[in-house]
Design a protein around this motif. Structure first.
Motif, PDB file in Angstrom:
ATOM      1  N   SER A 405     -18.891  35.260  13.513  1.00 60.78           N
ATOM      2  CA  SER A 405     -18.046  36.342  13.003  1.00 60.78           C
ATOM      3  C   SER A 405     -17.407  35.896  11.697  1.00 60.78           C
ATOM      4  N   LEU A 406     -17.487  36.744  10.679  1.00 59.05           N
ATOM      5  CA  LEU A 406     -16.861  36.421   9.395  1.00 59.05           C
ATOM      6  C   LEU A 406     -15.346  36.353   9.544  1.00 59.05           C
ATOM      7  N   ASN A 407     -14.751  37.293  10.276  1.00 57.33           N
ATOM      8  CA  ASN A 407     -13.297  37.269  10.465  1.00 57.33           C
ATOM      9  C   ASN A 407     -12.848  36.016  11.206  1.00 57.33           C
ATOM     10  N   GLU A 408     -13.577  35.634  12.256  1.00 61.49           N
ATOM     11  CA  GLU A 408     -13.197  34.438  13.001  1.00 61.49           C
ATOM     12  C   GLU A 408     -13.323  33.191  12.133  1.00 61.49           C
ATOM     13  N   HIS A 409     -14.296  33.195  11.245  1.00 63.31           N
ATOM     14  CA  HIS A 409     -14.528  32.000  10.436  1.00 63.31           C
ATOM     15  C   HIS A 409     -13.472  31.833   9.345  1.00 63.31           C
ATOM     16  N   VAL A 410     -13.138  32.910   8.630  1.00 65.30           N
ATOM     17  CA  VAL A 410     -12.221  32.760   7.489  1.00 65.30           C
ATOM     18  C   VAL A 410     -10.780  33.079   7.852  1.00 65.30           C
ATOM     19  N   GLY A 411     -10.567  33.794   8.956  1.00 69.83           N
ATOM     20  CA  GLY A 411      -9.207  34.150   9.335  1.00 69.83           C
ATOM     21  C   GLY A 411      -8.661  35.308   8.504  1.00 69.83           C
ATOM     22  N   GLN A 412      -7.421  35.684   8.803  1.00 71.49           N
ATOM     23  CA  GLN A 412      -6.793  36.799   8.090  1.00 71.49           C
ATOM     24  C   GLN A 412      -6.525  36.409   6.642  1.00 71.49           C
ATOM     25  N   ARG A 413      -6.756  37.359   5.748  1.00 68.64           N
ATOM     26  CA  ARG A 413      -6.488  37.117   4.337  1.00 68.64           C
ATOM     27  C   ARG A 413      -4.985  37.268   4.090  1.00 68.64           C
ATOM     28  N   THR A 414      -4.352  36.213   3.597  1.00 68.95           N
ATOM     29  CA  THR A 414      -2.900  36.215   3.379  1.00 68.95           C
ATOM     30  C   THR A 414      -2.588  35.662   1.996  1.00 68.95           C
ATOM     31  N   THR A 415      -1.379  35.969   1.551  1.00 72.32           N
ATOM     32  CA  THR A 415      -0.952  35.425   0.255  1.00 72.32           C
ATOM     33  C   THR A 415      -0.796  33.913   0.327  1.00 72.32           C
ATOM     34  N   LEU A 482     -14.926  45.087   5.278  1.00 72.02           N
ATOM     35  CA  LEU A 482     -14.222  44.075   6.065  1.00 72.02           C
ATOM     36  C   LEU A 482     -12.751  44.431   6.129  1.00 72.02           C
ATOM     37  N   GLY A 483     -12.172  44.293   7.307  1.00 68.10           N
ATOM     38  CA  GLY A 483     -10.739  44.483   7.493  1.00 68.10           C
ATOM     39  C   GLY A 483     -10.226  43.464   8.493  1.00 68.10           C
ATOM     40  N   TRP A 484      -8.957  43.564   8.829  1.00 70.39           N
ATOM     41  CA  TRP A 484      -8.405  42.637   9.822  1.00 70.39           C
ATOM     42  C   TRP A 484      -7.676  43.407  10.910  1.00 70.39           C
ATOM     43  N   PRO A 485      -8.018  43.221  12.166  1.00 71.24           N
ATOM     44  CA  PRO A 485      -9.098  42.355  12.676  1.00 71.24           C
ATOM     45  C   PRO A 485     -10.469  43.028  12.668  1.00 71.24           C
ATOM     46  N   VAL A 486     -10.468  44.339  12.392  1.00 72.89           N
ATOM     47  CA  VAL A 486     -11.730  45.068  12.255  1.00 72.89           C
ATOM     48  C   VAL A 486     -11.599  45.954  11.026  1.00 72.89           C
ATOM     49  N   PRO A 487     -12.720  46.374  10.469  1.00 73.13           N
ATOM     50  CA  PRO A 487     -14.106  46.045  10.839  1.00 73.13           C
ATOM     51  C   PRO A 487     -14.466  44.599  10.497  1.00 73.13           C
ATOM     52  N   ASP A 488     -15.536  44.117  11.154  1.00 78.42           N
ATOM     53  CA  ASP A 488     -15.953  42.720  11.016  1.00 78.42           C
ATOM     54  C   ASP A 488     -17.456  42.689  10.746  1.00 78.42           C
ATOM     55  N   LEU A 489     -17.919  41.549  10.270  1.00 77.00           N
ATOM     56  CA  LEU A 489     -19.357  41.314  10.114  1.00 77.00           C
ATOM     57  C   LEU A 489     -19.742  40.230  11.117  1.00 77.00           C
ATOM     58  N   VAL A 490     -20.649  40.567  12.037  1.00 73.99           N
ATOM     59  CA  VAL A 490     -21.045  39.640  13.099  1.00 73.99           C
ATOM     60  C   VAL A 490     -22.571  39.618  13.176  1.00 73.99           C
ATOM     61  N   PHE A 491     -23.139  38.410  13.257  1.00 70.63           N
ATOM     62  CA  PHE A 491     -24.586  38.307  13.466  1.00 70.63           C
ATOM     63  C   PHE A 491     -24.873  37.183  14.452  1.00 70.63           C
ATOM     64  N   ARG A 492     -26.070  37.207  15.011  1.00 68.21           N
ATOM     65  CA  ARG A 492     -26.506  36.154  15.937  1.00 68.21           C
ATOM     66  C   ARG A 492     -27.690  35.420  15.330  1.00 68.21           C
ATOM     67  N   ASN A 493     -27.647  34.095  15.433  1.00 71.44           N
ATOM     68  CA  ASN A 493     -28.781  33.288  14.967  1.00 71.44           C
ATOM     69  C   ASN A 493     -29.864  33.338  16.033  1.00 71.44           C
ATOM     70  N   ASN A 494     -30.836  34.198  15.824  1.00 76.68           N
ATOM     71  CA  ASN A 494     -31.902  34.380  16.804  1.00 76.68           C
ATOM     72  C   ASN A 494     -33.130  33.528  16.490  1.00 76.68           C
ATOM     73  N   THR A 495     -32.966  32.486  15.656  1.00 80.05           N
ATOM     74  CA  THR A 495     -34.072  31.572  15.382  1.00 80.05           C
ATOM     75  C   THR A 495     -33.934  30.338  16.267  1.00 80.05           C
ATOM     76  N   GLU A 496     -34.918  29.459  16.178  1.00 84.26           N
ATOM     77  CA  GLU A 496     -34.904  28.227  16.972  1.00 84.26           C
ATOM     78  C   GLU A 496     -34.228  27.079  16.231  1.00 84.26           C
ATOM     79  N   HIS A 497     -33.686  27.365  15.052  1.00 82.78           N
ATOM     80  CA  HIS A 497     -33.084  26.313  14.238  1.00 82.78           C
ATOM     81  C   HIS A 497     -31.723  26.771  13.731  1.00 82.78           C
TER      82      HIS A 497
END
Length: 608
Positions: A405-415, A482-497
């Motif tokens: 999740s992009l939001n989980e990774h970068v956290g809330q945007r703050t001053t 993108l917003g906080w906490p939504v909307p978010d960008l989420v993807f799954r690594n569906n490869t073997e690597h």
């Protein structure tokens, strides 16, 4: 009558002759039958009466013979040989000198007895075993000659009052001391070896008397002086162990060397020799308080990605390098024997790095699998936010099967994190900049850029939300906000690597790149025509600054439509799949401001 009598007489003679002829033939035939029967019934056994010492091997299979011979070896190894030296009694235990029998060779030799040569030879061998004493096999044995020599030397030292003294070299606190050789009465070593060798193979264990004689010492004063000179040369000064690669060194003083060097006379050689060894304990004690200063830190392995060429390489990791106390003595000996009294400091691997080369290799990242770039104007406040979120995302690793999740990774945007206020679409209105939502405005451009890199990498889309109003710098329908906490960008690594996100930017663009190994997928995008058009929606807002009866248009608004976005994936085996997303752009509100009195019909009538 005479003729009849002659005929009868001739018949009797013939009968006797026939009997005399048939009896030995019959006996020979019977013996042959017994021989043939013996061979047929004992095909897998040792023939005849074959023995080894007191072990009867005849009639045994080769496996049983091996077992019997191993038992013989155990008995002989444990059976002591009585020995006398100048009236002193000793016992030689064969096991102490490594006595062993070659059972396999003996069993194989026993199996071929009576089976070699032509049939006549085999029959002759069988007849001798049928009537004679059989075959007694010699016992092939072996032992440790050096161990036997050491036993004889010990008997000489303890059994003789005045044995020859070979001489000695000792070291006490670094001082080399010598004791010179003297003659004496000793055991005749060559004859003793011959007698004991024969006794080891004699199962009867008869007593062996070893001869003695007046003997000269095996070493001379010159030999002792040479050994002493060698010891003094080894202790002639400090030694230096260094690591050129690490620019580290360990200087070991001569005083420490003097406590470590030992000299041992080896009486198993002819003549005896002196062995110089280093006691590791003093060397390790000297090293211990200096070890930390000579130890390097571990170095993590790194996955290096050149975002310009997209080349992926691995910089190997390295364990901590620490001095190896086990190899210290050998390296000190090397240094002490060299002309410069120096050698390399031995190192061994210590603590492993947090990231090992094997762990980086296991990520399976081989190259670029998806990328995308979007443009923007230079130097606006929103660009600051784009750069900050790009930096926060750069280097993110997503393991196989993980959801990111992009939001989980970068956290809330703050001053506090450096984000600034910039325009943003808030509830259908392009607003700036009083709302907390405006802090981090513009980060949706990075979100769109990253989403497209994910799209073309063939990774699984879990969640994304396009804007309510299409912005022309983004691909229509294929973008994300993108917003906080939504909307978010989420993807799954569906490869073997693993996949790694890399970001880069200029004053006028931002790029997201995805590195990994998706198995060679080829991804293309498709877009439908617009459909399901919707009109502009008007929204009225109160504003007391607007004169009653008047309207102020603050946002002209825009209509909406729907589009379908397609992702076409081609696999290496030629298979193709299609994924589809539908999005409806609702457009921006047409915003009209009115005086509050116009919402409840309380405005005063206009003057005539």
């Amino acid at each position: 009558a005479a003729v009849a009598s002659a005929i009868c007489l001739m018949s009797k003679t013939l009968r006797i002759a026939l009997i005399c002829l048939l009896v030995p033939v019959g006996l020979a035939l019977m013996v042959g039958i017994v021989f043939a029967s013996d061979r047929l019934t004992r095909g897998g056994e040792i023939l005849g009466r074959v023995t080894a010492a007191d072990v009867e091997l005849g009639g045994l299979s080769e496996g049983d013979a091996l077992a019997a011979l191993r038992n013989l070896e155990d008995r002989l190894a444990a059976s002591p040989i009585p020995v006398t030296v100048a009236g002193h009694y000793f016992s030689l235990y064969p096991a102490d000198v490594g006595f062993q029998i070659d059972e396999a060779t003996m069993a194989a030799e026993a199996m071929v007895q009576g089976r070699e040569g032509h049939l006549g030879t085999q029959f002759g061998w069988w007849m001798t075993h049928f009537t004679g004493d059989g075959t007694r096999l010699e016992i092939p044995y072996d032992y440790d000659e050096a161990a036997l020599a050491a036993v004889v030397a010990d008997w000489e030292a303890t059994g003789l009052a005045d044995p020859p003294f070979p001489g000695e070299v000792t070291i006490t606190d670094g001082a080399v001391e010598v004791s010179y050789p003297t003659p004496g009465v000793g055991i005749d070593r060559a004859e003793a070896t011959r007698l004991l060798d024969a006794a080891l193979g004699d199962p009867d264990r008869n007593e062996v008397a070893l001869p003695t004689s007046r003997l000269e010492p095996p070493l001379t004063d010159t030999d002792i002086d040479a050994a002493a000179a060698e010891a003094q040369r080894l202790l002639a000064g400090d030694v230096t162990l260094f690591s050129g690669q690490l620019d580290l060194r360990l200087v070991i003083p001569a005083s420490v060397l003097g406590r470590s060097l030992t000299v041992t006379r080896d009486d198993t050689t002819s003549p005896p020799s002196f062995i110089f060894t280093w006691d590791p304990a003093p060397l390790r004690s000297y090293l211990a308080p200096r070890r930390a200063a000579l130890t390097t830190d571990p170095v993590d392995a790194e996955l290096l990605i050149d975002v310009t060429t997209d080349e992926v390489t691995i910089k190997p990791g390295r364990s901590a390098q620490e001095p190896d106390p086990e190899a210290l003595a050998a390296r000190v000996d090397q240094a002490a024997r060299s002309g410069i009294r120096a050698a390399s400091l031995p190192y061994r691997d210590g603590a492993e790095p947090d990231e090992t080369t094997a762990e980086i290799e296991a990520l399976g990242v081989t190259g670029l699998i998806g990328e995308f770039t979007t443009p923007h104007h230079c130097c606006e406040p929103r660009v600051t936010n784009i750069h900050l979120i790009a930096d926060a995302t750069d280097g993110a690793i997503v393991m196989p099967g993980e959801t990111w999740s992009l939001n989980e990774h970068v956290g809330q945007r703050t001053t506090e994190k450096g984000y600034v206020r910039a325009p943003a679409i808030i509830a259908g209105e392009l607003a700036c900049c009083d709302s907390p939502i405006n802090i981090g405005g513009g980060t949706s451009q990075f979100t769109t850029t990253l989403y497209n890199a994910i799209f073309f990498a063939g990774l699984e889309d879990v969640s994304h939300t396009p804007h309510s109003e299409w912005i022309s710098r983004y691909p229509e329908g294929r973008e994300a906000t993108l917003g906080w906490p939504v909307p978010d960008l989420v993807f799954r690594n569906n490869t073997e690597h693993a996949v790694i996100i890399k970001t880069l930017y200029t004053d006028t663009s931002v790029t997201a790149k995805i590195y990994g190994d998706n198995g060679g997928l080829q991804v293309e995008a498709g877009l439908s025509g617009r459909y399901n058009y919707t009109g502009i929606v008007t929204r009225y807002l109160r504003n007391a600054a607007v004169p009653p009866g008047e309207e102020r248009v603050t946002q002209s608004g825009s209509g909406g439509w729907s589009v379908d976005v397609y992702r076409y994936i081609t696999y290496p085996d030629g298979r193709q799949t299609t994924e589809e997303w539908t999005w409806h752009y609702s457009g921006l509100y047409r915003i009209i401001e009115r005086h509050p009195c116009m919402f409840n019909n309380s405005c005063p009538d206009p003057e005539p």
